[in-house]
Design a protein around this motif. Sequence first.
Motif, PDB file in Angstrom:
ATOM      1  N   HIS A  74       5.083 -11.355   5.289  1.00 47.44           N
ATOM      2  CA  HIS A  74       5.677 -11.609   6.315  1.00 47.44           C
ATOM      3  C   HIS A  74       5.958 -10.442   7.379  1.00 47.44           C
ATOM      4  N   SER A  75       5.780  -9.358   6.948  1.00 43.00           N
ATOM      5  CA  SER A  75       5.789  -8.093   7.802  1.00 43.00           C
ATOM      6  C   SER A  75       4.707  -8.092   8.989  1.00 43.00           C
ATOM      7  N   GLN A  76       3.608  -8.407   8.426  1.00 43.96           N
ATOM      8  CA  GLN A  76       2.467  -8.567   9.383  1.00 43.96           C
ATOM      9  C   GLN A  76       2.530  -9.736  10.362  1.00 43.96           C
ATOM     10  N   ILE A  77       3.301 -10.873  10.045  1.00 43.63           N
ATOM     11  CA  ILE A  77       3.728 -11.923  10.782  1.00 43.63           C
ATOM     12  C   ILE A  77       4.674 -11.425  11.954  1.00 43.63           C
ATOM     13  N   VAL A  78       5.633 -10.766  11.466  1.00 35.88           N
ATOM     14  CA  VAL A  78       6.768 -10.387  12.463  1.00 35.88           C
ATOM     15  C   VAL A  78       6.010  -9.315  13.347  1.00 35.88           C
ATOM     16  N   MET A  79       5.190  -8.454  12.946  1.00 33.23           N
ATOM     17  CA  MET A  79       4.516  -7.238  13.817  1.00 33.23           C
ATOM     18  C   MET A  79       3.560  -8.102  14.831  1.00 33.23           C
ATOM     19  N   ALA A  80       2.880  -8.949  14.624  1.00 34.98           N
ATOM     20  CA  ALA A  80       2.113  -9.854  15.595  1.00 34.98           C
ATOM     21  C   ALA A  80       2.951 -10.533  16.585  1.00 34.98           C
TER      22      ALA A  80
ATOM     23  N   ARG B 190       7.863   0.457  19.068  1.00 35.64           N
ATOM     24  CA  ARG B 190       6.844  -0.018  18.439  1.00 35.64           C
ATOM     25  C   ARG B 190       6.086   0.830  17.627  1.00 35.64           C
ATOM     26  N   SER B 191       5.750   2.105  17.878  1.00 35.23           N
ATOM     27  CA  SER B 191       5.136   3.002  16.956  1.00 35.23           C
ATOM     28  C   SER B 191       6.047   3.098  15.624  1.00 35.23           C
ATOM     29  N   LYS B 192       7.266   3.252  15.780  1.00 29.32           N
ATOM     30  CA  LYS B 192       8.304   3.266  14.469  1.00 29.32           C
ATOM     31  C   LYS B 192       8.110   2.342  13.719  1.00 29.32           C
ATOM     32  N   ALA B 193       7.927   0.897  14.291  1.00 29.46           N
ATOM     33  CA  ALA B 193       7.845   0.077  13.396  1.00 29.46           C
ATOM     34  C   ALA B 193       6.384  -0.191  12.821  1.00 29.46           C
ATOM     35  N   GLU B 194       5.465   0.248  13.461  1.00 28.33           N
ATOM     36  CA  GLU B 194       4.080   0.242  12.791  1.00 28.33           C
ATOM     37  C   GLU B 194       3.775   1.127  11.884  1.00 28.33           C
ATOM     38  N   GLN B 195       4.669   2.407  11.870  1.00 28.02           N
ATOM     39  CA  GLN B 195       4.724   3.456  10.720  1.00 28.02           C
ATOM     40  C   GLN B 195       5.434   2.775   9.722  1.00 28.02           C
ATOM     41  N   ALA B 196       6.728   2.355   9.976  1.00 24.03           N
ATOM     42  CA  ALA B 196       7.221   1.542   8.742  1.00 24.03           C
ATOM     43  C   ALA B 196       6.490   0.470   8.049  1.00 24.03           C
ATOM     44  N   HIS B 197       5.900  -0.381   9.216  1.00 26.50           N
ATOM     45  CA  HIS B 197       5.116  -1.452   8.414  1.00 26.50           C
ATOM     46  C   HIS B 197       3.707  -0.691   7.372  1.00 26.50           C
ATOM     47  N   SER B 198       3.027   0.078   7.901  1.00 31.40           N
ATOM     48  CA  SER B 198       2.021   0.879   7.096  1.00 31.40           C
ATOM     49  C   SER B 198       2.623   1.478   5.960  1.00 31.40           C
TER      50      SER B 198
ATOM     51  N   LEU C 234       5.398   0.340   4.384  1.00 29.54           N
ATOM     52  CA  LEU C 234       5.663  -0.837   3.595  1.00 29.54           C
ATOM     53  C   LEU C 234       4.359  -1.604   2.858  1.00 29.54           C
ATOM     54  N   LYS C 235       3.467  -1.431   3.643  1.00 36.37           N
ATOM     55  CA  LYS C 235       2.096  -2.163   3.201  1.00 36.37           C
ATOM     56  C   LYS C 235       1.535  -1.238   2.079  1.00 36.37           C
ATOM     57  N   ALA C 236       1.381   0.154   2.200  1.00 37.15           N
ATOM     58  CA  ALA C 236       1.062   1.076   1.146  1.00 37.15           C
ATOM     59  C   ALA C 236       1.819   1.032  -0.231  1.00 37.15           C
ATOM     60  N   LEU C 237       2.979   0.974   0.042  1.00 36.55           N
ATOM     61  CA  LEU C 237       3.982   0.719  -1.269  1.00 36.55           C
ATOM     62  C   LEU C 237       3.786  -0.514  -1.891  1.00 36.55           C
ATOM     63  N   SER C 238       3.489  -1.551  -1.202  1.00 36.93           N
ATOM     64  CA  SER C 238       3.363  -3.117  -1.635  1.00 36.93           C
ATOM     65  C   SER C 238       2.078  -2.949  -2.270  1.00 36.93           C
ATOM     66  N   ASN C 239       0.963  -2.591  -1.917  1.00 36.86           N
ATOM     67  CA  ASN C 239      -0.259  -2.539  -2.639  1.00 36.86           C
ATOM     68  C   ASN C 239      -0.100  -1.749  -3.893  1.00 36.86           C
ATOM     69  N   GLU C 240       0.628  -0.471  -3.652  1.00 38.59           N
ATOM     70  CA  GLU C 240       0.535   0.240  -4.922  1.00 38.59           C
ATOM     71  C   GLU C 240       1.291  -0.541  -6.069  1.00 38.59           C
ATOM     72  N   TYR C 241       2.388  -1.197  -5.739  1.00 32.24           N
ATOM     73  CA  TYR C 241       3.266  -1.821  -6.576  1.00 32.24           C
ATOM     74  C   TYR C 241       2.405  -2.964  -7.375  1.00 32.24           C
TER      75      TYR C 241
ATOM     76  N   LYS D 163      11.341  -2.164   2.969  1.00 32.31           N
ATOM     77  CA  LYS D 163      11.712  -3.306   3.611  1.00 32.31           C
ATOM     78  C   LYS D 163      12.813  -3.318   4.581  1.00 32.31           C
ATOM     79  N   ILE D 164      13.802  -2.575   3.925  1.00 32.33           N
ATOM     80  CA  ILE D 164      15.157  -2.242   4.783  1.00 32.33           C
ATOM     81  C   ILE D 164      15.067  -1.641   6.198  1.00 32.33           C
ATOM     82  N   GLU D 165      13.959  -0.653   5.874  1.00 27.89           N
ATOM     83  CA  GLU D 165      13.781   0.509   7.177  1.00 27.89           C
ATOM     84  C   GLU D 165      13.067  -0.437   7.897  1.00 27.89           C
TER      85      GLU D 165
END
Length: 374
Positions: A281-287, A311-319, A321-328, A352-354
């Motif tokens: 969902h985060s990737q869809i929101v970013m797009a 936008r840069s802050k959102a991209e960093q938060a997304h990155s 989140l994505k890294a943590l999700s993959n690790e999880y 996710k909250i951030e």
Amino acid sequence: MNNTTTNKSLDLPVTLFLLITPVVAIVAPIVYLLYYPLTWDLVLLFVGFSFLSSVSITAGYHRLLSHRSYKANGWLKNLFLFFGGGTFQSSALEWVADHRMHHRFVDTPRDPYNIKQGFMHAHISWLFHRCERDFSVVPDLLKDRWIMWQRRYFLPLAIFSGFIFPALIALIIGQQHWLVNILAGLIFGGVVRIVFVHHCTFFVNSICHMWGSRPYSEECTARDNPFIAFLTNGEGYHNFHHRFQYDYRNGTRWYHYDPTKWLISFMALLRQTSDLRRVPHSQIVMAKLALKQSSIAFKDPLISKKLDTLRSKAEQAHSHLKALSNEYQALKKTIRSRYQLLKLKADLQVAKIEFDKCCKQWSKYLIVAKCSVV
């Protein structure tokens, strides 16, 4: 039915079939209804075979075989091959080859149903020409014995699935004389249903590349059109599909009409489908937010700078989140410590909250910035 080469000649059998069947689909029911009533069994026959035909294209030819967006048990895949053949939209091998070329070369001369060559070309006339297909885009299907079997015996399979089988069902459930029931099956379960499914499918190539919204990407002509989604069991959310083509869904929201998605999800509950691929969902929101920003022409450099920062802050938060999700997801399969897993899950919730917070700030400022431009 592709145009991957410039050496094109008229495919007379296909052309005649596509031009004559609509005439028969109009005239035959009118003549039939002059002598016999429209009964519930005919409506049920048409609706039932239309759904089976359409979903065999959408869930089978398209989302399963073209994009590998999920896996299906053998009997289900073969059911799609059986009813998909009865749509007379060519074999799965040829259909998928055309579709993968469409995605790879969308809106270019190598796109088989390139909308820039006109509405009628994208809708139907591209099918009138006999062309060599590039089967290098379907190496996985060339190894599948059932798909190759379907292609080898496509015509008899299509005739049986598309005409004989609905006529047999009409013979069983029909309320008229047995000859009349067979005729009704050929008309309503056969030719009328085939033409209806044909043009509903073709609308995705034509209407969904001309009219509708583009909330996810403007890199190609594909558009979301809810009306076409209704006609095609969910395929009308075409802008989303071109942006995230490997998602097993086309309609991502609960209110999006996407029976194909519901069927695949239901079969997953029965363990008949698996490995359903979903875009986060985060990737869809970013797009969506990135497209909104790119569509606004800002004159004030301060506004542009502020938006770039958000936008840069959102991209960093997304990155993050994505890294943590993959690790999880990776640790969930191997880790033995419940404490470590719970800790990582908590970190993921915080991320996710951030991310949501950053996206809300970015979205709100986009609204303000857009108003300032107006």
